[in-house]
Motif scaffolding. Structure first.
Motif, PDB file in Angstrom:
ATOM      1  N   SER A 281      12.766  36.085  -9.596  1.00 58.17           N
ATOM      2  CA  SER A 281      13.296  35.723 -10.909  1.00 58.17           C
ATOM      3  C   SER A 281      14.694  36.300 -11.109  1.00 58.17           C
ATOM      4  O   SER A 281      15.524  35.711 -11.819  1.00 58.17           O
ATOM      5  N   MET A 282      14.993  37.441 -10.466  1.00 61.09           N
ATOM      6  CA  MET A 282      16.329  38.012 -10.556  1.00 61.09           C
ATOM      7  C   MET A 282      17.377  37.070  -9.961  1.00 61.09           C
ATOM      8  O   MET A 282      18.437  36.846 -10.554  1.00 61.09           O
ATOM      9  N   THR A 283      17.075  36.485  -8.799  1.00 56.04           N
ATOM     10  CA  THR A 283      18.067  35.593  -8.185  1.00 56.04           C
ATOM     11  C   THR A 283      18.291  34.351  -9.042  1.00 56.04           C
ATOM     12  O   THR A 283      19.427  33.883  -9.174  1.00 56.04           O
ATOM     13  N   ASP A 284      17.240  33.816  -9.646  1.00 58.58           N
ATOM     14  CA  ASP A 284      17.425  32.670 -10.535  1.00 58.58           C
ATOM     15  C   ASP A 284      18.233  33.046 -11.768  1.00 58.58           C
ATOM     16  O   ASP A 284      19.070  32.263 -12.234  1.00 58.58           O
ATOM     17  N   GLU A 285      18.013  34.249 -12.292  1.00 59.96           N
ATOM     18  CA  GLU A 285      18.776  34.674 -13.452  1.00 59.96           C
ATOM     19  C   GLU A 285      20.244  34.866 -13.105  1.00 59.96           C
ATOM     20  O   GLU A 285      21.136  34.540 -13.916  1.00 59.96           O
ATOM     21  N   VAL A 286      20.549  35.378 -11.912  1.00 60.48           N
ATOM     22  CA  VAL A 286      21.945  35.490 -11.486  1.00 60.48           C
ATOM     23  C   VAL A 286      22.575  34.109 -11.389  1.00 60.48           C
ATOM     24  O   VAL A 286      23.720  33.894 -11.815  1.00 60.48           O
ATOM     25  N   MET A 287      21.850  33.150 -10.812  1.00 64.32           N
ATOM     26  CA  MET A 287      22.378  31.795 -10.702  1.00 64.32           C
ATOM     27  C   MET A 287      22.644  31.187 -12.077  1.00 64.32           C
ATOM     28  O   MET A 287      23.589  30.407 -12.247  1.00 64.32           O
ATOM     29  N   ARG A 288      21.841  31.540 -13.073  1.00 68.17           N
ATOM     30  CA  ARG A 288      22.097  31.063 -14.430  1.00 68.17           C
ATOM     31  C   ARG A 288      23.237  31.832 -15.083  1.00 68.17           C
ATOM     32  O   ARG A 288      24.176  31.233 -15.632  1.00 68.17           O
ATOM     33  N   TYR A 289      23.179  33.139 -15.007  1.00 61.99           N
ATOM     34  CA  TYR A 289      24.080  34.013 -15.761  1.00 61.99           C
ATOM     35  C   TYR A 289      25.492  34.042 -15.181  1.00 61.99           C
ATOM     36  O   TYR A 289      26.477  34.021 -15.931  1.00 61.99           O
ATOM     37  N   ASP A 290      25.597  34.078 -13.873  1.00 63.59           N
ATOM     38  CA  ASP A 290      26.923  34.182 -13.230  1.00 63.59           C
ATOM     39  C   ASP A 290      26.823  33.648 -11.808  1.00 63.59           C
ATOM     40  O   ASP A 290      26.978  34.377 -10.830  1.00 63.59           O
ATOM     41  N   GLY A 291      26.568  32.362 -11.678  1.00 60.70           N
ATOM     42  CA  GLY A 291      26.457  31.747 -10.362  1.00 60.70           C
ATOM     43  C   GLY A 291      27.810  31.609  -9.683  1.00 60.70           C
ATOM     44  O   GLY A 291      28.860  31.685 -10.324  1.00 60.70           O
ATOM     45  N   PRO A 292      27.823  31.386  -8.376  1.00 60.34           N
ATOM     46  CA  PRO A 292      29.078  31.334  -7.630  1.00 60.34           C
ATOM     47  C   PRO A 292      29.913  30.086  -7.885  1.00 60.34           C
ATOM     48  O   PRO A 292      31.126  30.105  -7.677  1.00 60.34           O
ATOM     49  N   ILE A 293      29.289  28.973  -8.311  1.00 62.54           N
ATOM     50  CA  ILE A 293      30.054  27.757  -8.586  1.00 62.54           C
ATOM     51  C   ILE A 293      30.547  27.828 -10.020  1.00 62.54           C
ATOM     52  O   ILE A 293      29.776  27.711 -10.966  1.00 62.54           O
ATOM     53  N   ASN A 294      31.857  28.035 -10.167  1.00 59.86           N
ATOM     54  CA  ASN A 294      32.401  28.254 -11.499  1.00 59.86           C
ATOM     55  C   ASN A 294      33.817  27.687 -11.570  1.00 59.86           C
ATOM     56  O   ASN A 294      34.659  28.080 -10.760  1.00 59.86           O
ATOM     57  N   PRO A 295      34.113  26.736 -12.463  1.00 59.51           N
ATOM     58  CA  PRO A 295      33.281  26.380 -13.605  1.00 59.51           C
ATOM     59  C   PRO A 295      32.139  25.409 -13.324  1.00 59.51           C
ATOM     60  O   PRO A 295      31.202  25.329 -14.102  1.00 59.51           O
ATOM     61  N   GLY A 296      32.184  24.640 -12.207  1.00 59.45           N
ATOM     62  CA  GLY A 296      31.070  23.733 -12.003  1.00 59.45           C
ATOM     63  C   GLY A 296      31.267  22.758 -10.869  1.00 59.45           C
ATOM     64  O   GLY A 296      32.006  23.018  -9.925  1.00 59.45           O
ATOM     65  N   ILE A 297      30.603  21.616 -10.995  1.00 61.27           N
ATOM     66  CA  ILE A 297      30.459  20.645  -9.910  1.00 61.27           C
ATOM     67  C   ILE A 297      31.405  19.471 -10.143  1.00 61.27           C
ATOM     68  O   ILE A 297      31.449  18.898 -11.232  1.00 61.27           O
TER      69      ILE A 297
END
Length: 431
Positions: A281-297
């Motif tokens: 759940s920590m890895t999913d929360e990181v992907m939500r909170y501050d994922g590497p793709i920024n700003p997006g797709i």
């Protein structure tokens, strides 16, 4: 129109993304990145989710870029040649294609990313992680990027594809230039050199595996068939390119962002130390909170599209700003709080959604779980060696740190900290 400078945006993108999201779900932005194209940003969760599932927003960027309102982009000869070289490596990757080509390729490769196959890699991920951290045993400070995140991720990509040891640096060199864009000739020369080396190496590797197939993904893909079809050589090269871009660089920053978020939220760090069953759940929360793709797709509008009360003109460059959508208070409670126990009532968009949902999501999570779990078992204390505001970030659509030095206490006995609970196949909330 909002102006975004990648050199400062990546230091802390969320205040600007928050302002854009609250002002309007869809608006134009000018990026000072040398590409010369304004882009439309879709920043709210509902609109972003709809856009990810709308095939009128094309993934085939190389085929339609330059249509409609987009200028031609950089004018210098070397930069143009470097971009064309990147297109040649990545253009036939399934992430950059629309149906029916995407459908055909995904059918051919999806079995290679089965949950069983990914989970079978966990012991190898753990072994590589242990070996890398053994190399810095006794040191009280080291760069987590160079010590663990980069070498772990690139070795696992190469292990999965069946790349021998002599090819690891070739793959890492290609990854370094594919992960970012800089409008200057020095970057262009390095890009051309690294991608030429990568292209030649992969084509020779493919030839070797046709004659002598092994138990690896490239061998499987070479001989994979679906309704009589096979992957062409260009598609196989693009698949290798996709793996190092989407499967390597993103996982590197997932590990870094996890440590950063835990450092800034010591109560969450303590909760994870007490219960390693929270690693998933920590890895999913990181992907939500501050994922590497920024700003997006990135997408391109194939026709005039109305979304969020705004019409995006045909041919426009579009960014589905998943980083903003993942902190939308309309979708997530207290979205700016990092909470590794968060109930996944709403699915985050860090791994995408729909037909382009990341096939490598499970492997990325396994690598992050092993990396973070092992760090917590080995070290009773982990802290940044510099203030977070002094971290240096690379420009580009992967929010990548230039360096990430951490301070650690002398390694503890593994018995002092609970072992990580195994991550069972099928636990991924996106499966």
């Amino acid at each position: 129109m909002v102006t975004i400078d990648p050199n400062t945006f990546n230091a802390d993108p969320f205040p600007l993304l928050h302002r854009m999201r609250e002002e309007a779900p869809v608006q134009r932005a000018e990026f000072l990145d040398g590409l010369g194209r304004p882009r439309w940003l879709i920043t709210r969760y509902d609109e972003a989710l709809a856009a990810l599932n709308d095939l009128r927003f094309s993934s085939d960027l190389f085929a339609v870029m330059g249509q409609g309102e987009n200028p031609q982009g950089p004018e210098t000869g070397l930069v143009t040649e470097a971009i064309k070289r990147a297109e040649a490596v990545q253009g036939r990757a399934m992430a950059n294609l629309d149906p029916p080509d995407h459908t055909r390729l995904r059918k051919l490769v999806v079995r290679a990313f089965s949950a069983k196959r990914m989970e079978a890699l966990r012991p190898t991920v753990q072994e590589v992680t242990d070996t890398l951290l053994d190399a810095v045993a006794g040191q009280d400070e080291f760069d987590l990027l160079e010590t663990l995140a980069y070498p772990l991720s690139i070795r696992m990509v190469c292990t999965l594809l069946g790349v021998p040891a002599d090819g690891v640096e070739v793959f890492r060199g290609a990854a370094a230039v594919l992960a970012g864009f800089m409008d200057d000739d020095d970057w262009a020369r390095e890009t051309i050199r690294n991608l030429e080396a990568f292209d030649g190496y992969v084509r020779q590797l493919l030839a070797d595996k046709r004659d002598d197939p092994r138990d690896d993904m490239l061998s499987d893909l070479i001989h994979s068939t679906e309704e009589g079809g096979r992957l062409s050589e260009e598609e196989l090269v693009a698949m290798a390119g996709l793996m190092i871009f989407a499967g390597h660089e993103t996982t590197v920053q997932l590990i870094i962002n996890a440590v950063l978020a835990l450092h800034l939220n010591p109560q969450q760090m303590a909760a994870l130390r007490a219960d390693h069953g929270l690693l998933s759940s920590m890895t999913d929360e990181v992907m939500r909170y501050d994922g590497p793709i920024n700003p997006g797709i990135n997408r391109v509008a194939l026709e005039d599209i109305e979304i969020g009360g705004v019409t995006i003109p045909k041919g426009s460059s579009v960014i589905i700003a998943t980083a903003a959508a993942n902190r939308d208070p309309r979708a997530f409670r207290d979205p700016d709080r990092f909470d590794i126990t968060r109930s996944p009532d709403t699915i985050h968009l860090g791994f995408g959604h729909g037909i382009h949902y990341c096939l490598g999501a499970r492997l990325a999570k396994i690598e992050a779980e092993c990396a973070i779990g092992t760090l917590l078992r080995r070290y009773p204390r982990i802290a940044l060696a510099t203030e977070p505001e002094n971290l240096r970030w690379r420009p580009g659509f992967l929010r990548m740190a230039e360096e990430f030095r951490i301070r650690v206490d002398i390694p503890s006995l593994s018995a002092d900290v609970p072992a990580a609970s195994p991550h069972r196949a099928g636990e991924n909330v996106h499966a």
